[in-house]
Design a protein around this motif. Sequence first.
Motif, PDB file in Angstrom:
ATOM      1  N   UNK A  64     -10.546  11.768 -11.095  1.00  0.00           N
ATOM      2  CA  UNK A  64      -9.396  10.769 -11.213  1.00  0.00           C
ATOM      3  C   UNK A  64     -10.060   9.464 -11.614  1.00  0.00           C
ATOM      4  N   UNK A  65      -9.994   8.919 -12.905  1.00  0.00           N
ATOM      5  CA  UNK A  65     -10.551   7.500 -12.752  1.00  0.00           C
ATOM      6  C   UNK A  65      -9.668   6.366 -12.910  1.00  0.00           C
ATOM      7  N   UNK A  66      -9.710   5.764 -11.765  1.00  0.00           N
ATOM      8  CA  UNK A  66      -8.845   4.252 -11.664  1.00  0.00           C
ATOM      9  C   UNK A  66      -9.778   3.310 -11.988  1.00  0.00           C
ATOM     10  N   UNK A  67      -9.145   2.257 -12.289  1.00  0.00           N
ATOM     11  CA  UNK A  67      -9.966   1.068 -12.380  1.00  0.00           C
ATOM     12  C   UNK A  67     -10.719   0.652 -11.379  1.00  0.00           C
ATOM     13  N   UNK A  68     -12.152   0.314 -11.551  1.00  0.00           N
ATOM     14  CA  UNK A  68     -12.958   0.020 -10.396  1.00  0.00           C
ATOM     15  C   UNK A  68     -13.679   1.145  -9.795  1.00  0.00           C
ATOM     16  N   UNK A 119     -10.074  17.535  -0.139  1.00  0.00           N
ATOM     17  CA  UNK A 119     -10.442  16.154   0.064  1.00  0.00           C
ATOM     18  C   UNK A 119      -9.701  15.633   1.511  1.00  0.00           C
ATOM     19  N   UNK A 120      -8.529  16.262   1.394  1.00  0.00           N
ATOM     20  CA  UNK A 120      -7.635  15.699   2.648  1.00  0.00           C
ATOM     21  C   UNK A 120      -6.797  16.726   3.110  1.00  0.00           C
ATOM     22  N   UNK A 130     -14.306  10.485  -5.332  1.00  0.00           N
ATOM     23  CA  UNK A 130     -14.684  11.709  -5.322  1.00  0.00           C
ATOM     24  C   UNK A 130     -14.174  12.770  -6.408  1.00  0.00           C
ATOM     25  N   UNK A 131     -14.968  13.628  -6.778  1.00  0.00           N
ATOM     26  CA  UNK A 131     -14.083  14.844  -7.660  1.00  0.00           C
ATOM     27  C   UNK A 131     -12.398  15.105  -7.049  1.00  0.00           C
ATOM     28  N   UNK A 132     -11.662  15.110  -7.899  1.00  0.00           N
ATOM     29  CA  UNK A 132     -10.459  15.756  -7.273  1.00  0.00           C
ATOM     30  C   UNK A 132     -10.505  17.121  -7.129  1.00  0.00           C
ATOM     31  N   UNK A 174      -5.236  13.175  -5.347  1.00  0.00           N
ATOM     32  CA  UNK A 174      -5.237  14.095  -6.010  1.00  0.00           C
ATOM     33  C   UNK A 174      -6.430  15.066  -5.637  1.00  0.00           C
ATOM     34  N   UNK A 175      -6.060  16.378  -5.561  1.00  0.00           N
ATOM     35  CA  UNK A 175      -7.064  17.545  -5.187  1.00  0.00           C
ATOM     36  C   UNK A 175      -6.395  18.799  -5.525  1.00  0.00           C
TER      37      UNK A 175
END
Length: 662
Positions: free
Chosen positions: A223-227, A512-513, A295-297, A349-350
């Motif tokens: 998931x590509x968020x800004x920053x 991830x969680x 991290x990769x989702x 997301x995961x």
Amino acid sequence: MKRIQPYLLGLGLSLSFMGPVQAQESPKEEDFFKILKVSAPEGTLLEVGGLTMLPNGDLGVATRRGDVWIVENPTSRKPYFRRFASGLHEILGLAYKDGALYCAQRGELTKMVDTNKDGKADLFETVYAWPLSGHYHEYSFGPKIAPDGSFFVTGNVAFGDEEWWRGESRVPFRGWTMKIHEDGRMEPWATGMRSPAGLGMINGELFYADNQGDWQGSGGVTHVTKGSFTGHPAGLKWTNMPGSPLKLTTEQLYARVGPRQDKNAAGRYIKPENVVNETPVLLFEAKKQIPEIKLPSVWLPHGILGISNSEITEIPKGAFGPFEGQLLVGDQGMSKMSRVFMEKVNGEFQGASFDFRNGFQSGVLRMAWAPDGSLFAGETNRGWGSAGTANAGLQRLVWNGQIPFEMRAVRAMPDGFEVEFTKPVDRASAEDLAAYKVESFIYKYHPVYGSPPINKETHAIKGIQLSADGRKARLVVNNLRQNYIHQLTLDGVRATEGSHSLVHPIAYYTLNNIPEGQKLALSETSTRSSATAAPVKKGTSPIKAGAKTGAAGNALSKGKLVASAAAPTYDEVKGLLARHTCLACHNTENRQVGPAYRAVAKRNYTNDEIVDLIYNPKPQHWPDYATEMPPMPQVPKADALKIAAWINSLSPAAGAKAADKP
């Protein structure tokens, strides 16, 4: 009834959980999803770089060689191809918006319009141009259209001269995701990309898939968020430029994870290789000190669910039955598609990844949905090679309306996982602990090209709770490992209908969680296990007395088990080759991503040596293959032995021996 070979029990495998003997072979992926060819004009090489569906049902097709075609009636038996534009530079993405087509050429985002309505583009407008150094690897991908009407484009890194293995960002903004507004304004969005060929806009959120390589242990969906910083350091070179949403520097990253830029006695750089016995840095550990790391989702394990991940697309409502709303991810090298189920846990997301459809004629680079719910696959091998032997092509994936027996979804639970099935399961098999296996592993974060799976652990399954309708099984799993990939193998679960096994019995969940919530009490679960094989007395052989021995005989050779005297036929192993994704990289006769099976047979490995090479490949044995085979520890020993015996039956010596028989 099929007789169980005694030597299988000698491997410590219990087969009692397999349930009733199957009256017929379980269906395969090709029994539900058919691949159809879309015929292009004679002499046209469709090295597809971009696909987009137009509002009127026509299909836009862009090629790596710089052409844009409009395909009328694309799902018919006789589609009509009309050339819309030509002479562009290596198009690797195509999108439609407000009557215009947009493509990412090597050096710019271009708008194409047919102003005089003659069926051909006559207006070519540069929306935004980015610098190029001239290096061949500076590919540009996209665009994907954001909810606000802007465009997302990604840029590949170049590679070094002396350090030819090291990704470099020679000009801004290589290794970045760029958000380009309609007025031509460019907003740097995120960096850490290496070879970001796969983009997907999912419910207004941007995701991307990268390829394994330096600093990239395996592919995955992120998931590509800004920053965001997604791991590859090359693009950090430009974080000091105006508009950069990151302030992380290369020096700050290298202080945490060394770049291994070592030199030999002659002062030449040494290519970094994997160190076996080390305490490696893991990406999620680095994130504790570098919060910008994303991290990769969902990881897509290398060599299993792809070697060069590409387009990400969401399955639309009404398409592909029980999988609507989930994601498909293409792969160029393995000529396949993988399926991804995602959920949000603690706001991130995961989810799980699954095998989906293999056997495309060339590398799957781009995908687009037709109005009838079928899926177009645009293909190219680009000279790198692919599991499909064709150089390029356009195909269509069609669902026949029948529901396959699959894991529809895997969800994280506070004490394990919940597996949802597409069909009710047989209760006796699904409540047996021996029908399941859970293992976990992760990849290294280092400047080496790729990573083997490491830190492997097998997890005890404490209990199973099956829902009343037989469609959900909740697994209580011991010692869940946050941030690790958890491999769930359900070889023993059977459908109520036909006692069929799962089409794809393995899922890879990226944990991830771990969610909070109520844990199950073991008193609420089934704790029954049929995995209690009778012990073999010390000094006795598990092989039936009187069994004949030989070069490929059913015998113990130096204490190791080898295959039976009657080598299996291709028909007997093709299901195993498909299930374990062997066919994605190997062919019986022809070189693909990996060597042909007949070429392997000529090396005169023993069956046991082939099994060991499946688990621990030796790339140095095949130095002229660019893509290294990943370890395949998930292949059961019995399956690996059967495959090995079949491979060795292809050797010239085996053929001569068979010819001597009366």
